[in-house]
Every structure is written in structure tokens, then in C-alpha cells.
Design an enzyme around this catalytic site. Structure first.
Site, PDB file in Angstrom:
ATOM      1  N   ASP A  87     -11.087   1.035  -4.291  1.00  0.00           N
ATOM      2  CA  ASP A  87     -10.864   2.473  -4.133  1.00  0.00           C
ATOM      3  C   ASP A  87     -11.546   3.333  -5.194  1.00  0.00           C
ATOM      4  OD1 ASP A  87      -9.297   2.567  -1.805  1.00  0.00           O
ATOM      5  OD2 ASP A  87      -7.475   2.047  -2.893  1.00  0.00           O
ATOM      6  N   ASP A 134       0.820  -1.201   0.000  1.00  0.00           N
ATOM      7  CA  ASP A 134       0.000   0.000   0.000  1.00  0.00           C
ATOM      8  C   ASP A 134       0.867   1.270   0.000  1.00  0.00           C
ATOM      9  OD1 ASP A 134      -2.797   0.914   0.234  1.00  0.00           O
ATOM     10  OD2 ASP A 134      -2.139   1.766   2.137  1.00  0.00           O
ATOM     11  N   GLU A 171       1.232  -0.408  -4.939  1.00  0.00           N
ATOM     12  CA  GLU A 171       0.095   0.477  -5.178  1.00  0.00           C
ATOM     13  C   GLU A 171       0.659   1.853  -5.554  1.00  0.00           C
ATOM     14  OE1 GLU A 171      -3.750   2.733  -3.269  1.00  0.00           O
ATOM     15  OE2 GLU A 171      -1.912   2.427  -2.133  1.00  0.00           O
TER      16      GLU A 171
END
Length: 591
Positions: free
Chosen positions: A422, A326, A355
Site C-alpha cells: 500500500d 483488513d 490493519e
């Protein structure tokens, strides 16, 4: 000739090795400017002067709105390589080397581009299995509580005095492993789970304990059973590592909050002053200014050691197959290099995905990550298929630009998506038009890179805002079964034609209403032709010269319809309904 548009860079996506005896060289030029382009290469350490140079032709392989990209793949026959380019627009011939133009071929090797030594260690190594992956992203709280069942019940579990873990829909790890047969039936061979470690929120990106499973999801025993069940069914497991930030009640931050500048963990974070004040504005760095997610200082050796041990623990003890990391672009790069090396020592084929929502080139040189979440592709797909914001020509240009962004072996494992936890669901962005979803899914499953399906896309789940696009999985049988079967078909198409999916991507047509491309492998090609308009169209598509079509008609993989071809078997005639596509498998002549 437009010399201002000419560009090359060594040790980049313009110059890289895919094997010790296979090198790819690219050159950028203004669109439709060059008629011919050549590469001249030789042994940069050759004793004689000038060096003997071999000439080979470079072909235009990619083209966006502004530029053409020429490419050649070759065996240099040497380990120390030097090279320069020859360029012709039909009127003028120039030679380009070391960012300089020459009217005559340069003879001084000091003016050449160099590939100093082709070292195997420097060639990006991505896991072989990842190139064949079809990923299914699961948001654990929303997927399943048990076999084909999601409770949709909120719950809270106290994990320490006054600190509670929360669940919104009741999903569990048990719910995932009890539904492995569903994923097998769909055709999935890899799952990616958003965070499952102990945290307060339902999304679990505010980690409290990196070494334990969140009690709302289950136990370590459940994770072991999940991984084993997946592996028994040839499915890999990727976990989500949140190392940029932690939860407010993570032991180290809690200690700093309580002890202030006396805490031995104060340098684990970016503290601007004491005492710590979360509101109205936190006086410490956070993830996106969210006070409940303080930012970790991964440049601190103690933090680095701690998080690397976390990464190693879940690989070693639970046999997971990789990590999705992340907010990777806000973390110390030295940490990522150490992390990669440590993980690969335990599991050489562990897959590491970053990410990163924009250009990830500097993270994908082979020393940090294997892949990144391809949100640039997501935006192009959404703009084209869902929102009709761009024309087929503009879409083609954006795709071509993205195809030349990374080295080939890295490009083949980019994590492609049309949905995630997301962003709004594609179906909602397409105003509920299932035909557009089918087109986008077809493109996703036949594009260069790894396709990732967000849970429930195959069931027609929609949603614009977070609570909607993370809604509970649909388990009851409904009309969405036909969409499930469509996804099944696309996954099977990809798997059975993986040679073509790892081959070239060639745009054949991009006019006002149609978009067509070829996925070309060594033994066969997959031709995809799309009608992206609201009216029926008829298009003639030229078949690749290397193909051999035995019959007088060919079959559409999606519908089973047959289409006539020309007498010389060089063209196929396709009638296409609004927002529909045809997929044709083309065999190549045997060499």
C-alpha cells in the site's frame, strides 16, 4: 517540578501484568524534570490500616522530545495490588496517587491506584512463535508462476456468467510453494499473503467468495500443498481476511442489488435507499467510496456468524496459522472479540494482526488482536532514513514514544515494516540510494517487534506508484544478490540473538550525524551504530557496564572489520563511512 506533565493510567500501557507474579508500572513526567521517582505498593485488602507499603525505585526508561517515562518491573507478592508514586526534582518531593498530588505520603487506601486482581485471563497472551517471527509479505499475483519464474502475462477467468477474475502478472500459489527453498535460504519463518480468495480485481480485496480460492491463483488443493510445504520447512502462513467489505458480486450484495428492499440480505449492508445505484455516487456505504466494495454490517449477527465461520474454516481445514485483518478499525469490536475467541478455540496459537495505520491501543488489550501493522514506525523510518526530514535526535524521540505506546508483550509482536503493498517502495523514497535501504533494513531487523519484508526488497525492487511497487518479482541473478546476502545476514543476526531482540531497547547516541542503540538481553547485547550522514565520521561509544569484552579489539558483524577499545574496556572507537553501520555482539558477565 512540572505537575502538569505527570501522568499515569491504570489498566493500560502504564499498568499491566506480564505474568501473574510480574507487574510493570510506568509514570510519565516532563523531560529532565524528575531526579528521582519511586513506587510504593502494597496489598489493597490488608486488614490493618494504614497498609504496609513497599518502596522501590523507578528508572527512566524512555524519553521523547517532551517527556520521560519511568518504569519498574516487580513481583508484588500479592494478587490485589494498590500503589502510589513518590516524585522528587531535587528541590521538592510530592506524592502522586489517583491523579492527585500530596505533600505527605497518603495513608488512606481509597486514594491509591489499584490493580484490583491480577488475573491470568486478563494478561494479553500472544503466540510464543510470533515473537521469533521474520515475516515475508507476498503479493501473490506478482511473486511467481512457477519455480523462479513469473510469467508477467495478464489473464481473465470467468467465475460466473459475465463475472471475471483478473490477473496482471500471472502469480500463483504453486509459484509460492515451488519457491519455498528461496524463502528458507533467505531465513524467513512466516509468510503473509494478501487476499487469495475469489475476487474480480488483481488485488483481490473485492471478495466474491470467501470459501474458495481465486482461480487465477489456483485451487484449494494448491493452498493445502502450500501450507504443508511451509510447515515442513518451519514456516508459518498468515492469510488476509477482508471482512470490512466485499465485492460487488458477493452473493449477498448481488441479491440486494437485484431484489432491493425485498432481499433478505439488505441488513447485511449499509443501504441508504433503493434501488441500489453504484454511480455516479453509491447510495450505500463502501470501502473509501469505492462502489465495487460495499461495506459489510458486522454488527448484524448473521454477518458476524458468516464471517466467523469463514475464519474458522481456513484454520480448521487448511491449518493456516493466523489472519491479517483488513480495515480492522472500521469493524464492530464485539465481532472482533467473538472472532478471536472462536479462532483460538480451534488453534490456540493463531496469530491475529490488525490493519490499523495509527494508534491501535484500544484494539490491543488482549481481547481482540495480538498485533497491528506498525505504520507509525514506517513513517518514522521513512522520514529519517529515506527522506532526511528529521534529525537523529528527533528520530530517537519518535522511536521512544512508540516504544512506550503498548504493553510489553504486545510491543514485542508489532508488525514492523519499511514497505508494503500500500505504500511506495523504500528504495524509491530514498532516491535509489542502496546504502539508505541497508540502514533501514538493519534497523527493521534489530528493532522491537516483528520485522516484515515485502517481497523483492531483498532484490532491490523499487516503485512509487501502485503498478510499480507491486511489480513482478525479480528472479534472474543480478547484482541484487549482494543485497539478498545482506538480508540473509540480518535475519541470521536476529534469529541467533533473539534474547537480545526481545530485551530492552536503549538509545546510546543521537547527535547530528550518528544514531546508536543497544538491544540488551539477559546473556548478550547487540550494539548498533549508524552513520546517517554523507560524510565519514568517528564516534566513541561507551560499552554497557555489564559487558565483558575479552580481547583488545572487537569485530563488526556486518563487515568483519575490527575496532580498538579503551584500556579499561569501557569504550569502542568506530570510524564509519557515509550511510554505513557497525553491529557489535557484546557478551555479558556471568552472574
Amino acid at each position: 517540578m512540572n505537575p502538569l506533565a505527570v501522568f499515569h493510567r491504570t489498566y493500560s500501557e502504564y499498568s499491566f501484568a506480564i505474568e501473574t507474579n510480574r507487574v510493570v508500572i510506568r509514570l510519565r513526567a516532563a523531560k529532565d524534570d524528575l531526579k528521582e521517582c519511586w513506587l510504593f505498593f502494597g496489598d489493597r485488602m490488608e486488614p490493618q490500616d494504614p497498609i504496609n507499603m513497599t518502596q522501590c525505585e523507578m528508572k527512566p526508561k524512555y524519553s521523547d522530545l517532551l517527556f520521560d517515562y519511568f518504569e519498574v518491573e516487580f513481583d508484588p507478592k500479592v494478587t490485589r495490588l494498590c500503589y502510589y508514586f513518590g516524585l522528587s526534582d531535587g528541590k521538592q518531593t510530592l506524592y502522586y496517587s489517583n491523579d492527585t498530588f500530596f505533600e505527605k505520603q497518603p495513608l488512606n487506601r481509597q486514594h491509591y491506584y489499584n490493580f484490583h486482581y491480577i488475573r491470568e485471563e486478563d494478561i494479553p497472551q500472544v503466540p510464543k512463535w510470533a515473537k521469533n517471527a521474520v515475516v515475508y509479505q507476498i503479493y501473490p499475483d506478482s511473486f511467481a508462476t512457477r519455480k523462479k519464474f513469473i510469467s508477467k502475462e495478464e489473464k481473465s477467468i470467468e467465475i460466473s456468467p459475465g463475472v471475471f477474475s483478473h490477473s496482471k502478472y500471472g502469480g500463483t500459489l504453486r509459484g509460492i510453494y515451488e519457491n519455498i527453498d528461496y524463502l528458507v535460504q533467505l531465513g524467513i519463518n512466516c509468510i503473509y499473503l494478501t487476499p487469495i480468495f475469489k475476487a474480480e480485481s488483481w488485488h483481490k480485496y473485492d471478495t466474491i467468495d470467501y470459501m474458495d480460492i481465486d482461480p487465477c491463483f489456483g485451487t484449494k488443493k494448491d493452498l493445502k500443498k502450500l501450507v504443508q510445504t511451509c510447515h515442513d520447512n518451519n514456516i508459518r502462513v498468515i492469510l488476509d481476511g477482508v471482512f470490512n467489505h466485499c465485492g460487488f458480486n458477493f452473493f449477498a450484495f448481488k441479491d440486494v442489488y437485484e431484489k432491493g428492499d425485498k432481499s433478505k440480505y439488505k441488513d447485511w449492508f449499509y443501504i441508504k435507499g433503493f434501488p441500489i445505484t453504484p454511480s455516479p455516487s453509491p447510495n450505500y456505504e463502501c470501502f473509501a467510496y469505492v462502489e465495487s466494495m460495499p461495506k459489510l454490517n458486522t454488527g448484524n449477527p448473521e454477518v458476524s456468524d458468516y464471517l466467523i465461520n469463514v475464519g474458522k474454516y481456513w484454520i480448521k481445514e487448511f491449518d493456516i496459522d493466523g489472519w491479517r485483518l483488513d480495515v480492522a478499525n472500521e469493524i464492530d469490536r464485539g465481532f472482533w472479540r467473538r472472532f478471536r475467541e472462536s479462532i483460538r478455540q480451534i488453534k490456540p496459537d493463531a496469530f491475529l494482526i490488525a490493519e490499523i495505520w495509527d494508534d491501535a491501543r484500544s484494539f490491543l488489550d488482549g481481547d481482540q488482536f495480538d498485533s497491528a501493522m506498525n505504520y507509525n514506525l514506517y513513517y518514522a523510518i521513512t522520514d529519517f532514513f529515506a527522506l532526511n526530514r528529521i534529525t537523529p535526535k528527533e528520530f530517537s524521540a519518535r522511536i521512544q514514544y512508540l516504544l512506550v505506546r503498548y504493553k510489553r508483550q504486545i510491543q514485542q509482536v508489532q508488525l514492523n515494516l519499511i514497505d508494503s503493498h500500500d505504500v511506495p517502495r523504500f528504495l524509491s523514497q530514498a532516491n535509489g540510494d542502496m546504502r539508505k535501504l541497508r540502514l533501514a533494513a538493519l534497523f527493521l531487523l534489530t528493532h522491537v517487534g516483528i520485522p516484515m519484508i515485502f517481497y523483492g526488497d531483498e532484490k532491490g525492487i523499487d516503485g512509487f506508484v501502485e503498478k510499480e511497487y507491486r511489480k513482478p518479482m525479480v528472479w534472474k541473478n543480478s547484482s541484487s544478490n549482494t543485497l539478498f546476502e545482506y538480508y540473509q545476514k540480518l535475519i541470521k543476526l536476529r534469529k541467533t540473538n533473539i534474547d537480545a531482540m526481545l530485551g530492552d531497547y536503549i538509545t546510546l547516541l543521537a547527535d547530528e550525524e550518528a544514531y546508536a542503540y543497544l538491544r540488551k538481553g539477559s546473556s548478550n547485547s547487540i550494539l548498533v551504530v549508524m552513520n546517517v550522514s554523507s560524510r565519514e565520521i568517528h564516534r566513541t561509544i561507551e560499552l554497557p557496564k555489564a559487558s565483558l569484552v575479552i580481547k583488545d579489539e572487537i569485530n563488526d558483524y556486518l563487515t568483519g572489520c575490527t575496532y580498538p577499545i579503551s584500556e579499561d574496556k569501557s569504550k569502542v572507537y568506530l570510524p564509519l563511512k557515509p550511510y554505513s553501520a557497525a553491529v557489535i555482539n557484546i557478551l555479558h558477565r556471568k552472574k
